[in-house]
Motif scaffolding. Structure first.
Motif, PDB file in Angstrom:
ATOM      1  N   GLY A 460       6.265 -15.610  -2.299  1.00 25.93           N
ATOM      2  CA  GLY A 460       4.856 -15.706  -2.641  1.00 25.93           C
ATOM      3  C   GLY A 460       3.988 -15.990  -1.425  1.00 25.93           C
ATOM      4  O   GLY A 460       2.908 -15.405  -1.267  1.00 25.93           O
ATOM      5  N   THR A 461       4.478 -16.862  -0.546  1.00 26.62           N
ATOM      6  CA  THR A 461       3.735 -17.165   0.674  1.00 26.62           C
ATOM      7  C   THR A 461       3.605 -15.932   1.555  1.00 26.62           C
ATOM      8  O   THR A 461       2.528 -15.635   2.090  1.00 26.62           O
ATOM      9  N   ILE A 462       4.733 -15.202   1.697  1.00 24.87           N
ATOM     10  CA  ILE A 462       4.704 -13.977   2.508  1.00 24.87           C
ATOM     11  C   ILE A 462       3.729 -12.963   1.913  1.00 24.87           C
ATOM     12  O   ILE A 462       2.951 -12.315   2.630  1.00 24.87           O
ATOM     13  N   ALA A 463       3.757 -12.832   0.569  1.00 26.63           N
ATOM     14  CA  ALA A 463       2.869 -11.870  -0.092  1.00 26.63           C
ATOM     15  C   ALA A 463       1.400 -12.234   0.132  1.00 26.63           C
ATOM     16  O   ALA A 463       0.570 -11.360   0.406  1.00 26.63           O
ATOM     17  N   ILE A 464       1.087 -13.529   0.054  1.00 27.63           N
ATOM     18  CA  ILE A 464      -0.306 -13.964   0.262  1.00 27.63           C
ATOM     19  C   ILE A 464      -0.747 -13.660   1.690  1.00 27.63           C
ATOM     20  O   ILE A 464      -1.862 -13.173   1.925  1.00 27.63           O
ATOM     21  N   ILE A 465       0.145 -13.928   2.653  1.00 26.70           N
ATOM     22  CA  ILE A 465      -0.198 -13.656   4.055  1.00 26.70           C
ATOM     23  C   ILE A 465      -0.425 -12.167   4.275  1.00 26.70           C
ATOM     24  O   ILE A 465      -1.389 -11.757   4.940  1.00 26.70           O
ATOM     25  N   LEU A 466       0.477 -11.334   3.692  1.00 23.30           N
ATOM     26  CA  LEU A 466       0.344  -9.887   3.877  1.00 23.30           C
ATOM     27  C   LEU A 466      -0.938  -9.357   3.241  1.00 23.30           C
ATOM     28  O   LEU A 466      -1.626  -8.505   3.823  1.00 23.30           O
ATOM     29  N   VAL A 467      -1.266  -9.848   2.052  1.00 21.41           N
ATOM     30  CA  VAL A 467      -2.489  -9.404   1.381  1.00 21.41           C
ATOM     31  C   VAL A 467      -3.715  -9.815   2.193  1.00 21.41           C
ATOM     32  O   VAL A 467      -4.664  -9.028   2.364  1.00 21.41           O
ATOM     33  N   ALA A 468      -3.687 -11.054   2.724  1.00 21.75           N
ATOM     34  CA  ALA A 468      -4.815 -11.524   3.530  1.00 21.75           C
ATOM     35  C   ALA A 468      -4.974 -10.675   4.791  1.00 21.75           C
ATOM     36  O   ALA A 468      -6.093 -10.298   5.168  1.00 21.75           O
TER      37      ALA A 468
END
Length: 628
Positions: A460-468
């Motif tokens: 989830g953290t990786i996904a948030i960073i990638l989306v940002a």
């Protein structure tokens, strides 16, 4: 058969099978493929039938599988499915070796260490019997003369010739365990074991020296020095008022200063790598290649062809690898690099927590009350004493694992013995040994719910960073996505029969159309995209549209003036477009330009282009005058 899975020696047999399977994949370049999977799955099936998980689980499983998933994906992005499949099976073999080793009990780690001696000796013998000192000349002249003389008298065997640095890296990885096994044999008063360690260690050390692999020497020397300094600090604390850790810190500081000086000298020398190219330059150009494939990776086994075609700009083989970390990043992408770094980092952390580095509380003077209160029956005391002896003996193997990890990390900065070209069955050997030598009986795997929560939080953290990142740099990411796909398309058609050892004569230009469409999409989003401009300039050179080529390459050069492939292609574009002054200025940093222009002058004549042959002769004269 099911009862065999519960036998003490089953993990050892499983490890032998996994190593044999991985070695067969390695020496056949993965051509056997699926049939060898049976040797890995049969032990897993027996464990399942006995009511166990297929393999012994560890904290590294998730990162290892992430690395494996990226390897699967990279078989589809590679320009050659055959080369990619071969490397994939070797990586699968390395993962099988990892799972087999971590299933071995801690009390049997001496068997693994004892086997490392003969394994290292076999690698040394293989090197001596297979190496071609003409193809891979030694960096030390004396060794090269000895090797050439030996080649004239040794028997001829149809063995694949592996790079000396690759074999040296594997020997250096195994050698610390031979030393630890020798200490273990001496402690146990097992003379035959000590003789085995001495003979196999001498053969391995001799083979390591003959390879003249300075990077492997340096990495092994650093690791053994740390081990030696810890022992020396323990001896010095008895004669000084300082603690062992303070003495060790001072000695380590001196070692780091000396090591930094030596490493800088080695990195700038270019010793141990192809031709005149230095390791630092090779790493820099590889990083530029990574940027071309940053979103997908370039695919397994693609480095040699990509580097030759787009960095060195030659249709011939130039370099087998860059370094361990950049090769993983280029071929499998950033997630694979993160997985490998976490494997290595956690291995060091486990050793630090549970090895000789850990601070031990000083023993307290027993009182009569504590003696009576803690008195245990004689059999329990014997078992406790046996565990204490085993723990003391395990320290040697923990230090051997530490040195092996140091070799893996430091040698990986300079060479790539474990992943470059077609990878190695020992790719995960050191992290697996870190798990075995730090394991405790009290260790319990976290519940599945905890595991799932950890992975959910991490992903989830990786996904948030990638989306940002996507929304903040949407235009750049979108353009690079199209350019990345175009670079993959172009590599598939340009490198289909690599190495061709001849320049493209401009036939079958239709094959470039899918890649051109991708690059044009990228430029519609971001006209300054370096990858798209570079590759379109390369395609225009093949099409003999030199004006267009210069235009694209100049824009790419504005984005990166140190990318060797762009500089060389632009310089040649200036030559063919009739801009000798710009060509001369640009090609001054390309050492092979004068030689290639001499060849081009006759090559263009054969292509019925005397005008371009004349331009090659003109720049040849100018470059010659500038050198004089």
């Amino acid at each position: 058969m099911i009862e065999l899975a519960n036998d003490r020696w089953f993990p050892v047999i499983n490890t032998v099978l996994a190593l044999a399977t991985a070695s067969l994949w390695y020496f056949t370049s993965g051509r056997i493929g699926w049939p060898l999977v049976v040797a890995i799955l049969v032990p897993w099936g027996l464990r399942i039938a006995a009511g166990h998980f297929p393999y012994r689980r560890s904290r590294f499983d998730g990162w290892l599988f992430l690395f494996g998933i990226t390897a699967v994906f990279s078989t589809f992005t590679a320009y050659s499915s055959e080369i990619a499949a071969g490397k994939f099976w070797i990586i699968v073999g390395a993962m099988a070796v990892f799972f087999a080793i971590i299933s071995v009990s801690r009390r049997d780690v001496w068997l693994l260490a004892g086997a490392s001696g003969p394994a290292g000796a076999l690698i040394a013998i293989y090197f001596v019997m297979s190496n071609s000192w003409r193809q891979w000349p030694a960096d030390i002249g004396l060794f090269n003369r000895i090797g050439l003389a030996w080649m004239s008298i040794r028997p001829s065997f149809p063995l694949p010739v592996l790079h000396p640095n690759t074999l040296a890296g594997m020997m250096a990885l195994l050698f610390p365990f031979t030393i630890a096994f020798a200490f273990f044999a001496w402690r146990k008063r097992k003379i035959r074991w000590l003789q085995l360690a001495g003979v196999s260690g001498a053969i391995t050390a001799g083979g390591l020296v003959i390879t003249s692999s300075l990077g492997a020497w340096l990495a092994l020397a650093v690791g053994l020095s740390v081990w030696g300094l810890w022992w020396a600090s323990n001896q010095l604390q008895k004669r000084t008022p300082f603690s062992q850790k303070i003495i060790f810190a001072v000695l380590m500081g001196l070692l780091l200063i000396a090591g930094a000086f030596v490493l800088r000298t080695i990195l700038g020398s270019g010793l141990g790598q192809e031709d005149s190219n230095t390791r630092l330059s090779l790493a820099q150009q590889t990083f530029f290649l990574i940027q071309d494939f940053v979103l997908t990776g370039s695919g397994l086994g693609s480095f040699p062809a990509l580097y030759a075609q787009y960095a060195q700009v030659t249709p011939s083989f130039f370099a087998a690898y860059s370094n361990f970390y950049l090769d993983i990043w280029l071929e499998q992408g950033f997630l694979a690099l993160v997985a490998m770094l976490l494997l290595l980092g956690n291995s060091f952390w486990m050793l630090f927590k549970r090895s000789a580095f850990r601070r031990q509380a000083p023993p307290k003077e027993p009182t009569a009350e504590t003696i009576l209160a803690t008195a245990v029956p004689q059999p329990k005391r014997r078992r406790r004493r046996k565990r204490e002896v085993q723990a003391n003996e395990l320290v040697w193997f923990q230090w051997a694992t530490f040195v092996s990890l140091v070799v893996m990390v430091l040698h990986g900065l300079i060479d790539d013995a474990l992943y470059g070209n077609l990878a190695s069955p020992l790719l995960f050997f050191a992290p697996a040994m870190a798990i075995v030598v730090t394991r405790r009986r009290s260790d319990k795997a976290p519940p599945d719910t905890v595991r799932r929560k950890r992975w959910a939080v991490g992903l989830g953290t990786i996904a948030i960073i990638l989306v940002a990142l996507f929304f903040n740099f949407r235009q750049t990411v979108q353009a690079q996505w199209y350019a990345n796909l175009g670079a993959l398309e172009l590599a598939r058609v340009e490198l289909m029969d690599w190495p061709t050892n001849q320049w493209d004569n401009g036939e079958n230009l239709e094959r470039f159309e899918p890649a051109i469409a991708r690059f044009e999409q990228a430029l519609m989003v971001d006209p300054q995209n370096r990858t798209a401009n570079h590759r379109l300039g390369v395609i225009a050179l093949v099409k003999r549209d030199f004006g267009t080529a210069v235009s694209y390459l100049e824009r790419a050069h504005e984005q990166n003036q140190n990318y060797r492939g762009i500089v060389k292609s632009l310089g040649y574009g200036y030559v063919w477009h009739g801009q000798p002054d710009e060509a001369e200025q640009t090609l001054m940093v390309i050492p092979e330009a004068r030689t290639e222009m001499n060849i081009y002058s006759s090559w263009w004549e054969r292509q019925n282009r005397p005008d371009l042959a004349a331009k090659a002769n003109e720049i040849l004269i100018e470059l010659g005058n500038r050198q004089h």
